[in-house]
Design an enzyme around this catalytic site. Structure first.
Site, PDB file in Angstrom:
ATOM      1  N   GLU A 325       0.943  -1.245   0.056  1.00  0.00           N
ATOM      2  CA  GLU A 325       0.051   0.216  -0.099  1.00  0.00           C
ATOM      3  C   GLU A 325       1.031   1.110  -0.061  1.00  0.00           C
ATOM      4  OE1 GLU A 325      -2.251   3.314   1.813  1.00  0.00           O
ATOM      5  OE2 GLU A 325      -0.270   2.534   2.445  1.00  0.00           O
ATOM      6  N   GLU A 326       2.019   1.022   0.758  1.00  0.00           N
ATOM      7  CA  GLU A 326       2.827   2.460   1.004  1.00  0.00           C
ATOM      8  C   GLU A 326       3.462   2.620  -0.366  1.00  0.00           C
ATOM      9  OE1 GLU A 326       2.443   4.386   3.346  1.00  0.00           O
ATOM     10  OE2 GLU A 326       1.855   3.165   5.056  1.00  0.00           O
ATOM     11  N   ASP A 354      -7.852   1.809   7.468  1.00  0.00           N
ATOM     12  CA  ASP A 354      -6.386   2.115   7.382  1.00  0.00           C
ATOM     13  C   ASP A 354      -6.284   3.352   8.543  1.00  0.00           C
ATOM     14  OD1 ASP A 354      -3.937   3.010   6.669  1.00  0.00           O
ATOM     15  OD2 ASP A 354      -4.196   3.521   4.782  1.00  0.00           O
ATOM     16  N   HIS A 439       4.417   8.202   9.468  1.00  0.00           N
ATOM     17  CA  HIS A 439       5.406   7.416   8.642  1.00  0.00           C
ATOM     18  C   HIS A 439       6.568   7.988   9.171  1.00  0.00           C
ATOM     19  CE1 HIS A 439       2.890   7.728   4.468  1.00  0.00           C
ATOM     20  NE2 HIS A 439       2.635   6.539   5.523  1.00  0.00           N
TER      21      HIS A 439
END
Length: 498
Positions: A325-326, A354, A439
């Site tokens: 996904e990232e 998410d 992140h």
């Protein structure tokens, strides 16, 4: 009742290791069906009551331990695709689901992806290091991983068209504003017109985060870094006033292809013409362990999947754990694109989960509707809103713009929706960022709001129980809504922002 299922599992295991008559297999299959039939139909209130903070915490501890498998290679915990931490996560998900007494059929779906790791980066503008300087995921290194030098050149508009690059030279490093098109296209055009590298600055307050994505075959991509709006406007102003800004960029990174897998678990009973599907992504960014993003969604799905085995369902339930996904929603898009038309139309809805536990959370609901989105998306939104309202919680509608794994389903005509607790934006009530460790390395066990985690996981349980038991009042899939590529989103991925 649970004992019957466990006993069935043991008998099946014995059959797998012995020579038995086909008739015996049929008898055991009938026994399994009978065991499932003896379970009560899933009930939302009861299923929610089985979700506990203690179970969520235990799984979070395990996921952080798994992320630490990457310490030797990356120097810190991470579950980025290709890492030991991610492969450990995949193994953990599979083992947990397969331990649930044959309630689920567990499969993996391999696909090719690109992984990225930025080991070191730096930049100076007139010998000053921008304070907000940040790497872009999927950026290539500078040539030979050494510094490149050049005059900073301001690109007009948003740098999305060839005409924006007519006045640059191969001695330039470019300053480009975020917006209108993907970061990846800006990097491709920077390379196409011969500039050495680019700095992309945010078009709104806050830190910029982005990925250059996977470039088309044969297309060159320039090295890129990012800075915030404040510093971007400062350098833009200086350039517009005619100042010369000598710039240096150095990036040491790796970008390369790997094979990774999605994990899919589907109930072995229920109507397979009415599939209730939900998903979370199993990977993190390379910078940290991703316990909130999206360890929280992974944990929520695993715990709901476990507790669902106490019940039978009328409609099949399919849990998906997406990889990559990232890197730009690669796993979920690959899955959606791989569906045949018949498989597509059996999926009645897809729910995306998410980031369920952001520390300075808000209860976010994707603002879907039945005009711009496949019919049924608005009903999903209302289910979440009704839940929050009935429990006295404030909720916030957020754009349904393609920033997470629902996008591939919406684009292929499948109704979608979901909830989140927030990422890089600020909370409207207190003005502080929703997830200060978004992140980053600090997205660990300390980066979880356990109250929100519990509420959102119980809401996930409610969504599963509601639709697994009855889809009578949910809009029927329409043939025209099953046409592939029926929609297109400008935003793709929580980092492929424009």
């Amino acid at each position: 009742m649970k004992l019957n299922i466990i006993t069935s599992s043991l008998i099946l295991s014995n059959i797998a290791n012995a020579a038995v008559l086909p008739q015996a297999v049929f008898e055991i299959e009938d026994y399994l069906i009978s065991s499932i039939d003896s379970l009560p139909l899933v009930n939302s209130t009861e299923l929610q009551s089985l979700i506990t903070t203690e179970a969520l915490y235990s799984r979070a501890e395990k996921l952080y331990e798994i992320a630490s498998y990457s310490n030797k290679s990356f120097g810190h915990p991470t579950r980025v695709i290709g890492s030991k931490g991610h492969w450990g996560t995949i193994g953990y998900i599979k083992n947990e689901l397969k331990s649930l007494n044959n309630y689920y059929n567990v499969t993996v779906q391999p696909f090719k992806a690109f992984m990225s790791e930025v080991f070191e980066f730096n930049a100076t503008i007139n010998n000053e290091i921008p304070k907000s300087l940040i790497e872009m995921d999927m950026t290539p290194p500078t040539p030979n991983k050494k510094p490149v030098y050049g005059e900073l050149k301001l690109i007009p508009n948003f740098g999305c068209n060839d005409d924006d690059y007519l006045n640059i030279s191969n001695n330039n490093i470019l300053l480009i504003k975020r917006g209108e098109c993907s970061f990846g296209l800006k990097a491709q055009l920077t390379s196409k017109f011969g500039a050495k590298a680019a700095i992309i600055y945010n078009n709104e307050p806050g830190e910029i985060r982005g990925t250059l994505g996977v470039p088309p075959d044969g297309v060159s991509v320039a090295p890129c870094l990012g800075i915030n709006l404040e510093e971007g406007l400062k350098y833009e102003s200086l350039l517009l006033n005619g100042e010369i800004l000598n710039t240096m960029i150095q990036i040491d990174s790796f970008v390369g292809p790997i094979t990774t897998v999605n994990v899919i678990a589907e109930t072995n009973h229920g109507n397979d013409e009415n599939i209730v599907m939900l998903g979370a992504h199993s990977d993190s960014v390379s910078a940290g362990p991703g316990i909130n993003d999206d360890g929280s969604g992974t944990i929520s799905l695993l715990e709901v999947a476990k507790q669902l085995t106490n019940y039978r369902v009328n409609n099949k339930v399919r849990f998906a754990f997406w990889a990559a996904e990232e890197e730009g929603l690669l796993g979920s898009n690959y899955y959606a694109e791989s569906l045949t038309l018949n498989e597509n139309e059996k999926i009645r809805l897809f729910m995306d989960y998410d980031m369920m536990a952001s520390p300075n959370y808000e209860y976010e609901v994707y603002d879907a509707n039945n005009i711009d989105n496949p019919k049924g998306s608005e009903e999903l939104k209302n289910l979440y809103i009704d839940y929050y309202k009935s429990h006295g919680y404030n909720y916030t509608l957020i754009p349904f713009d393609g920033r997470s794994d629902y996008v591939g389903f919406i684009e292929h005509g499948i109704p979608g929706g979901g909830i989140a607790a927030g990422a890089e934006k600020n909370n409207a009530e207190n003005g502080k960022v929703l997830d200060k460790c978004y992140h980053q390395l600090c997205d660990d066990l300390t980066n979880i709001a356990w109250d929100a985690f519990l509420v959102n996981t119980q809401l996930i349980a409610h969504s599963v129980a509601t639709y697994a038991s009855d889809l009578t009042d949910f809009p029927v899939r329409e043939i025209e809504n099953s046409k592939l590529n029926s929609m297109s989103f400008a935003y793709r991925g929580d980092k492929l922002i424009i």
